[in-house]
Design a protein around this motif. Structure first.
Motif, PDB file in Angstrom:
ATOM      1  N   ASP A 164       0.844  -1.034   0.019  1.00  0.00           N
ATOM      2  CA  ASP A 164       0.114  -0.005  -0.090  1.00  0.00           C
ATOM      3  C   ASP A 164       0.768   1.269  -0.055  1.00  0.00           C
ATOM      4  N   SER A 165       1.627   1.255  -1.016  1.00  0.00           N
ATOM      5  CA  SER A 165       2.766   2.443  -1.360  1.00  0.00           C
ATOM      6  C   SER A 165       2.557   3.111  -2.512  1.00  0.00           C
TER       7      SER A 165
ATOM      8  N   LYS B  27       4.646   1.343  -6.145  1.00  0.00           N
ATOM      9  CA  LYS B  27       3.666   1.009  -7.393  1.00  0.00           C
ATOM     10  C   LYS B  27       4.271   1.888  -8.721  1.00  0.00           C
TER      11      LYS B  27
END
Length: 323
Positions: free
Chosen positions: A192-193, A197
């Motif tokens: 969740d970065s 990504k």
């Protein structure tokens, strides 16, 4: 921002650094260190290491999400800051657990406030921003260290020093294949970065590989880059020593294919990077290195200047890749 200067006020700084381990609590107030960031890396590495460090005081936390900063600060019994500049004013040094392009402008502000900088890698994802951090540290005469895990973990840190002293290296091959975004399973806690990504393994794990290859083989004189499957990037490098190296980098490897390795070949044989563990302990040694640089005035070779050089190399490689 005067405690570290006070520690250096009596006697020769080099002798002081040699005689007094920075992990031991010295007489008088300990340097205060603030943390910026509240993500998984801050929870798993930065905050535990800062809380455990005997030579400093964990002063407080600032984060872009106030509720997350409050929770982390409460867990460690430290102050939560609503404004990063207030944290800078209260601290002698600051530790960063932020995306690189959030880290860079805040690091410039922290240096201007007189805070020593314990940075994360990459320092920034543009040459302009990385250079601004290095220039700010030099201009305001603050120490800086970038946390390259392999350069502070044991036994890898000592292994790098040993290999850098060996002559006759011919070639090296490195791979850092992470399963942060695997095609065959649950993403990791770091998935969740947005910046990971967007930038992939080149920027996230590329600094780790370069942080080992360069001190052993010399600065990179030429670089070429190609893409593979997923976010795989393969680098072909020529070094100042004349040696050649390759690095294969990814955050999207299948879980069964993930792993880290580096092998050197030369006149003294084949030498492989050893395994390592205890990342919070490595972070504590990075803080030791920052305190030593601050106290002695001798820049650490793993500082913001080195971080800016890595950004230059990675930016040159990225420019060669198809959009």
């Amino acid at each position: 921002m005067s405690i570290l200067s006070d520690l250096n006020s009596a006697g020769d700084p080099a002798e002081s650094a040699a005689e007094t381990p920075v992990t031991s609590a010295a007489a008088g107030p300990r340097p205060r260190v603030g943390l910026l960031g509240t993500g998984p890396w801050a929870h798993r590495t930065h905050a535990p290491a800062l809380a455990a460090h005997a030579g400093t005081e964990f002063a407080g936390v600032w984060g872009r999400r106030p509720e997350a900063a409050a929770d982390l600060a409460q867990e460690y019994g430290v102050k939560v800051y609503e404004d990063p500049d207030e944290l800078f004013a209260d601290c002698d040094a600051v530790a960063f657990a932020l995306p690189p392009d959030v880290q860079a402008p805040l690091a410039v502000r922290a240096a201007a406030a007189g805070c020593h900088l314990l940075l994360d890698k990459p320092v920034a994802t543009t040459v302009e921003d990385a250079r601004a951090v290095a220039d700010a540290a030099a201009r305001h005469q603050v120490a800086s260290v970038v946390f390259f895990t392999l350069r502070f973990a044991e036994p890898t840190a000592d292994w790098v020093t040993e290999q850098a002293a060996r002559p006759g290296w011919f070639t090296a091959s490195a791979h850092w294949l992470g399963a942060v975004f695997p095609p065959d399973g649950t993403p990791s806690a770091y998935a969740d970065s947005p910046w990971r990504k967007a930038k992939g393994g080149l920027w996230d794990v590329g600094p780790h590989a370069l942080s080992v290859l360069i001190p052993i083989l010399g600065d990179v004189t030429t670089v070429s880059a190609t893409r593979g499957p997923s976010d795989v990037v393969q680098l072909a490098l020529r070094h100042a020593s004349g040696a050649a190296s390759t690095a294969v980098l990814s955050l999207g490897a299948p879980k069964a294919a993930a792993g880290v390795g580096l092998e050197l070949r030369g006149t003294e044989g084949v030498h492989a990077l050893p395994g390592w563990s205890d990342v919070p302990g490595a972070y504590g040694r990075a803080l030791d290195a920052l305190l030593t640089a601050a106290r002695t005035g001798v820049p650490d070779p793993r500082g913001a200047e080195f971080g800016a050089r890595l950004t230059e190399i990675l930016a040159e490689a990225e420019a060669q890749l198809p959009a």
